[in-house]
Scaffold this motif. Structure first.
Motif, PDB file in Angstrom:
ATOM      1  N   THR A  24       0.830  -1.207   0.000  1.00 13.74           N
ATOM      2  CA  THR A  24       0.000   0.000   0.000  1.00 13.74           C
ATOM      3  C   THR A  24       0.857   1.247   0.000  1.00 13.74           C
ATOM      4  OG1 THR A  24      -1.583  -1.258   1.337  1.00 13.74           O
ATOM      5  CG2 THR A  24      -1.952   1.109   1.147  1.00 13.74           C
ATOM      6  N   ASP A  25       2.022   1.198   0.635  1.00 16.74           N
ATOM      7  CA  ASP A  25       2.909   2.358   0.728  1.00 16.74           C
ATOM      8  C   ASP A  25       4.116   2.234  -0.200  1.00 16.74           C
ATOM      9  OD1 ASP A  25       4.121   0.280   2.082  1.00 16.74           O
ATOM     10  OD2 ASP A  25       4.756   1.474   3.804  1.00 16.74           O
ATOM     11  N   ALA A  26       3.931   1.584  -1.341  1.00 18.79           N
ATOM     12  CA  ALA A  26       5.047   1.357  -2.266  1.00 18.79           C
ATOM     13  C   ALA A  26       5.740   2.645  -2.677  1.00 18.79           C
ATOM     14  CB  ALA A  26       4.555   0.609  -3.506  1.00 18.79           C
ATOM     15  N   GLN A  27       4.973   3.732  -2.789  1.00 23.66           N
ATOM     16  CA  GLN A  27       5.565   4.981  -3.245  1.00 23.66           C
ATOM     17  C   GLN A  27       6.544   5.564  -2.225  1.00 23.66           C
ATOM     18  OE1 GLN A  27       1.910   7.156  -3.778  1.00 23.66           O
ATOM     19  NE2 GLN A  27       2.062   8.182  -1.815  1.00 23.66           N
ATOM     20  N   GLU A  28       6.538   5.056  -0.985  1.00 20.74           N
ATOM     21  CA  GLU A  28       7.464   5.535   0.034  1.00 20.74           C
ATOM     22  C   GLU A  28       8.791   4.781   0.029  1.00 20.74           C
ATOM     23  OE1 GLU A  28       5.581   5.575   3.849  1.00 20.74           O
ATOM     24  OE2 GLU A  28       3.735   6.476   3.084  1.00 20.74           O
ATOM     25  N   ILE A  29       8.900   3.708  -0.740  1.00 20.90           N
ATOM     26  CA  ILE A  29      10.143   2.941  -0.811  1.00 20.90           C
ATOM     27  C   ILE A  29      11.142   3.726  -1.652  1.00 20.90           C
ATOM     28  CG2 ILE A  29      11.212   0.783  -1.581  1.00 20.90           C
ATOM     29  CD1 ILE A  29       8.446  -0.539  -1.159  1.00 20.90           C
ATOM     30  N   PRO A  30      12.337   4.014  -1.115  1.00 20.47           N
ATOM     31  CA  PRO A  30      13.315   4.791  -1.882  1.00 20.47           C
ATOM     32  C   PRO A  30      13.652   4.114  -3.204  1.00 20.47           C
ATOM     33  CG  PRO A  30      14.011   4.561   0.404  1.00 20.47           C
ATOM     34  CD  PRO A  30      12.834   3.644   0.217  1.00 20.47           C
ATOM     35  N   GLU A  31      13.917   4.932  -4.207  1.00 19.28           N
ATOM     36  CA  GLU A  31      14.182   4.387  -5.540  1.00 19.28           C
ATOM     37  C   GLU A  31      15.381   3.446  -5.538  1.00 19.28           C
ATOM     38  OE1 GLU A  31      14.733   6.067 -10.128  1.00 19.28           O
ATOM     39  OE2 GLU A  31      14.560   7.455  -8.450  1.00 19.28           O
ATOM     40  N   TYR A  32      16.434   3.793  -4.759  1.00 19.38           N
ATOM     41  CA  TYR A  32      17.632   2.948  -4.739  1.00 19.38           C
ATOM     42  C   TYR A  32      17.330   1.548  -4.220  1.00 19.38           C
ATOM     43  CZ  TYR A  32      18.403   2.709   0.313  1.00 19.38           C
ATOM     44  OH  TYR A  32      18.288   2.413   1.655  1.00 19.38           O
ATOM     45  N   ALA A  33      16.264   1.430  -3.410  1.00 18.48           N
ATOM     46  CA  ALA A  33      15.978   0.165  -2.732  1.00 18.48           C
ATOM     47  C   ALA A  33      14.970  -0.703  -3.466  1.00 18.48           C
ATOM     48  CB  ALA A  33      15.464   0.455  -1.323  1.00 18.48           C
ATOM     49  N   GLU A  34      14.336  -0.192  -4.511  1.00 14.87           N
ATOM     50  CA  GLU A  34      13.228  -0.900  -5.136  1.00 14.87           C
ATOM     51  C   GLU A  34      13.612  -2.306  -5.600  1.00 14.87           C
ATOM     52  OE1 GLU A  34      10.607   2.899  -6.807  1.00 14.87           O
ATOM     53  OE2 GLU A  34      11.886   1.760  -8.186  1.00 14.87           O
ATOM     54  N   ILE A  91      11.085 -13.314   2.293  1.00 15.48           N
ATOM     55  CA  ILE A  91      11.771 -13.007   3.550  1.00 15.48           C
ATOM     56  C   ILE A  91      11.364 -11.648   4.109  1.00 15.48           C
ATOM     57  CG2 ILE A  91      13.758 -14.384   2.820  1.00 15.48           C
ATOM     58  CD1 ILE A  91      15.313 -11.687   2.639  1.00 15.48           C
ATOM     59  N   LEU A  92      10.460 -10.944   3.419  1.00 16.66           N
ATOM     60  CA  LEU A  92      10.035  -9.630   3.886  1.00 16.66           C
ATOM     61  C   LEU A  92       8.952  -9.820   4.957  1.00 16.66           C
ATOM     62  CD1 LEU A  92       9.010  -6.698   4.032  1.00 16.66           C
ATOM     63  CD2 LEU A  92      11.081  -6.835   2.647  1.00 16.66           C
ATOM     64  N   ILE A  93       9.213  -9.323   6.131  1.00 16.11           N
ATOM     65  CA  ILE A  93       8.308  -9.466   7.266  1.00 16.11           C
ATOM     66  C   ILE A  93       7.595  -8.142   7.498  1.00 16.11           C
ATOM     67  CG2 ILE A  93       8.125 -10.057   9.707  1.00 16.11           C
ATOM     68  CD1 ILE A  93       9.091 -12.353   7.873  1.00 16.11           C
ATOM     69  N   SER A  94       6.269  -8.204   7.623  1.00 14.60           N
ATOM     70  CA  SER A  94       5.482  -6.999   7.854  1.00 14.60           C
ATOM     71  C   SER A  94       4.309  -7.333   8.764  1.00 14.60           C
ATOM     72  CB  SER A  94       4.965  -6.423   6.530  1.00 14.60           C
ATOM     73  OG  SER A  94       4.113  -5.315   6.745  1.00 14.60           O
ATOM     74  N   PRO A  95       4.164  -6.614   9.877  1.00 11.61           N
ATOM     75  CA  PRO A  95       3.023  -6.885  10.769  1.00 11.61           C
ATOM     76  C   PRO A  95       1.707  -6.740  10.016  1.00 11.61           C
ATOM     77  CG  PRO A  95       4.626  -5.449  11.844  1.00 11.61           C
ATOM     78  CD  PRO A  95       5.046  -5.566  10.414  1.00 11.61           C
ATOM     79  N   TYR A 115       2.497 -12.728   8.823  1.00 10.52           N
ATOM     80  CA  TYR A 115       3.597 -11.762   8.914  1.00 10.52           C
ATOM     81  C   TYR A 115       4.506 -11.804   7.678  1.00 10.52           C
ATOM     82  CZ  TYR A 115       2.624 -10.463  13.747  1.00 10.52           C
ATOM     83  OH  TYR A 115       2.031  -9.960  14.878  1.00 10.52           O
ATOM     84  N   VAL A 116       4.368 -12.815   6.866  1.00 10.18           N
ATOM     85  CA  VAL A 116       5.224 -12.956   5.678  1.00 10.18           C
ATOM     86  C   VAL A 116       4.508 -12.333   4.487  1.00 10.18           C
ATOM     87  CG1 VAL A 116       6.418 -14.566   4.158  1.00 10.18           C
ATOM     88  CG2 VAL A 116       6.195 -15.085   6.597  1.00 10.18           C
ATOM     89  N   VAL A 117       5.171 -11.383   3.835  1.00 11.94           N
ATOM     90  CA  VAL A 117       4.562 -10.709   2.694  1.00 11.94           C
ATOM     91  C   VAL A 117       4.596 -11.632   1.486  1.00 11.94           C
ATOM     92  CG1 VAL A 117       4.694  -8.738   1.128  1.00 11.94           C
ATOM     93  CG2 VAL A 117       5.255  -8.450   3.553  1.00 11.94           C
ATOM     94  N   ARG A 174      -1.166  -3.608   3.282  1.00 12.74           N
ATOM     95  CA  ARG A 174       0.100  -4.295   3.516  1.00 12.74           C
ATOM     96  C   ARG A 174       1.188  -3.240   3.396  1.00 12.74           C
ATOM     97  NH1 ARG A 174       2.016  -8.501   6.212  1.00 12.74           N
ATOM     98  NH2 ARG A 174       0.959 -10.149   5.060  1.00 12.74           N
ATOM     99  N   LEU A 175       1.804  -2.901   4.526  1.00 14.88           N
ATOM    100  CA  LEU A 175       2.781  -1.829   4.567  1.00 14.88           C
ATOM    101  C   LEU A 175       4.194  -2.382   4.604  1.00 14.88           C
ATOM    102  CD1 LEU A 175       1.069   0.491   7.198  1.00 14.88           C
ATOM    103  CD2 LEU A 175       0.913   0.627   4.705  1.00 14.88           C
ATOM    104  N   MET A 176       5.068  -1.802   3.780  1.00 13.51           N
ATOM    105  CA  MET A 176       6.479  -2.126   3.870  1.00 13.51           C
ATOM    106  C   MET A 176       7.115  -1.352   5.019  1.00 13.51           C
ATOM    107  SD  MET A 176       9.881  -1.446   2.995  1.00 13.51           S
ATOM    108  CE  MET A 176      10.793  -2.675   3.900  1.00 13.51           C
ATOM    109  N   GLY A 177       6.619  -0.124   5.277  1.00 22.01           N
ATOM    110  CA  GLY A 177       7.139   0.686   6.381  1.00 22.01           C
ATOM    111  C   GLY A 177       8.613   0.945   6.252  1.00 22.01           C
TER     112      GLY A 177
END
Length: 390
Positions: free
Chosen positions: A167-177, A188-192, A228-230, A198-201
């Motif tokens: 849901t917050d994909a636009q907040e993920i820095p470009e270098y990290a995409e 392996i991506l864990i998100s409460p 908890y597993v995305v 579904r937030l990456m946070g």
């Protein structure tokens, strides 16, 4: 390429000695008290990561504190994260030479772990040859580091996967995409879990339990709840969308096709054929907000001015040239800087068509509730259907 240039937003109080932390055997030289036995942790009973933490401890992958606690919800510093990763991956091959970080002395409790994780390609430093060991590590940094050190390949279209998943994909820095998309695909991506989102946070600090859960996923240790597993969501297919309806804006001089089942504005408030959306647009028609799927308008502004790259309100992500019904055009994707009407970080996808002193502009925005990737595809097809009544 290891693109783990890391940054931070907050500081913890410096750790006075490794004995006071007592976390990870591999982080220090010499002897320390043996790791707390999993069943003796006094603070993980009933915790969502309990079984995972117990499994990792039994395998010697993680350790607790001398007071028989694990402190699963504690946020962690970059040095503590380095210690955790160093203990988890002792046999990973070295990929680069050691570096003397200016802020990590030879006597610092985590010096060995920091050097090891740097040489193995998990973590990197900052300009000025500093590591900032006492800064909190953000979630985006922690998962990028894991994906980098484990050599996970980025998927072909990371942005599409992230937009379909978070849901917050636009907040993920470009270098990290690329690496966040890779970590997501690997599971392996864990998100409460949260209702309906579904937030990456990305800028939230990582906790010990979250890092432990990611390690369980990497090492196939059971105990991480499925919630908890995305699960990576597949981007929508790029199959053509049927444009079975036609609309003409007599005043602006264009005719355009738009998707079956979509609606356009009636023209009673705003000129017809300017706003297109799968839902009712009676209210947006009056407010002219950015909530509609596709906007088309003609501005009496020269093409060179409107399509200029000199724009403080947005950061240009891509640009290509094309033609629309014989007219010169450019296609641009931007990210808003927060200067102007569009909130910071929101992406926009725009067509600028040179109409000899005027400019036709077609736009879609990555606003909450909109299917941005789908709308980009629709806009591509609509612009290719355009004809000018000239």
């Amino acid at each position: 390429m290891k693109n783990t240039i890391l940054y931070s937003v907050q500081h913890l109080k410096p750790i006075f000695s490794w004995l006071s932390v007592g976390i990870f055997a591999s982080a220090v030289g010499g002897s320390i008290a043996p790791p707390a036995k999993a069943q003796n942790y006094s603070d993980i009973q009933g915790h969502w990561a309990q079984q995972c933490i117990q499994g990792l401890t039994q395998q010697g992958v993680v350790s607790g504190y001398p007071d028989q606690t694990f402190r699963p919800d504690n946020v962690i510093t970059r040095a503590e994260y380095a210690a955790m990763i160093d203990q988890a991956f002792p046999n990973t091959s070295l990929e680069r030479n050691a570096i003397n970080f200016q802020d990590v002395s030879a006597s610092y409790w985590g010096q060995n772990a920091i050097q090891n994780t740097y040489r193995k390609g998990f973590l990197s430093g900052y300009p000025g040859q500093v590591f900032k060991p006492n800064d909190l590590i953000q979630r985006v940094e922690a998962f990028v580091a894991l994906a980098s050190g484990l050599d996970y390949d980025s998927p072909a279209s990371p942005e599409s996967l992230l937009n379909a998943t978070y849901t917050d994909a636009q907040e993920i820095p470009e270098y990290a995409e690329g690496k966040i998309a890779a970590a997501t695909k690997k599971g392996i991506l864990i998100s409460p879990p949260k209702p309906d989102v579904r937030l990456m946070g990305p800028t939230d600090p990582a906790t010990r339990a979250q890092v432990a859960a990611a390690l369980c996923q990497v090492k196939n240790v059971s105990g991480v709840p499925d919630s908890y597993v995305v699960n990576a969501q597949q981007p929508e297919e790029n199959s053509p969308i049927a444009l079975s309806q036609t609309c003409t804006n007599e005043a602006a001089g264009y005719t355009v096709n738009y998707p079956q089942g979509w609606v356009t504005n009636s023209g009673s408030v705003v000129e017809q054929c300017k706003v297109f959306d799968p839902e009712s647009i009676s209210l947006p028609e009056q407010s002219e907000s950015f909530d509609e799927a596709v906007h088309i308008r003609v501005d009496r502004v020269p093409f060179e001015r409107v399509a200029s790259t000199d724009n403080q309100s947005s950061q240009e992500l891509s640009r290509r040239q094309t033609t629309i019904d014989g007219y010169q055009a450019v296609v641009v994707e931007n990210k808003a800087t927060g200067i102007g009407l569009i909130p910071e970080g929101v992406r926009s996808y725009l067509y600028f068509v040179d109409l000899d002193g005027q400019t036709l502009i077609g736009t879609t925005y990555d606003m909450q509730g909109q299917r941005y990737q789908r709308n980009k595809q629709v806009l591509d097809q609509m612009m290719n259907s355009l004809s000018f009544n000239r």
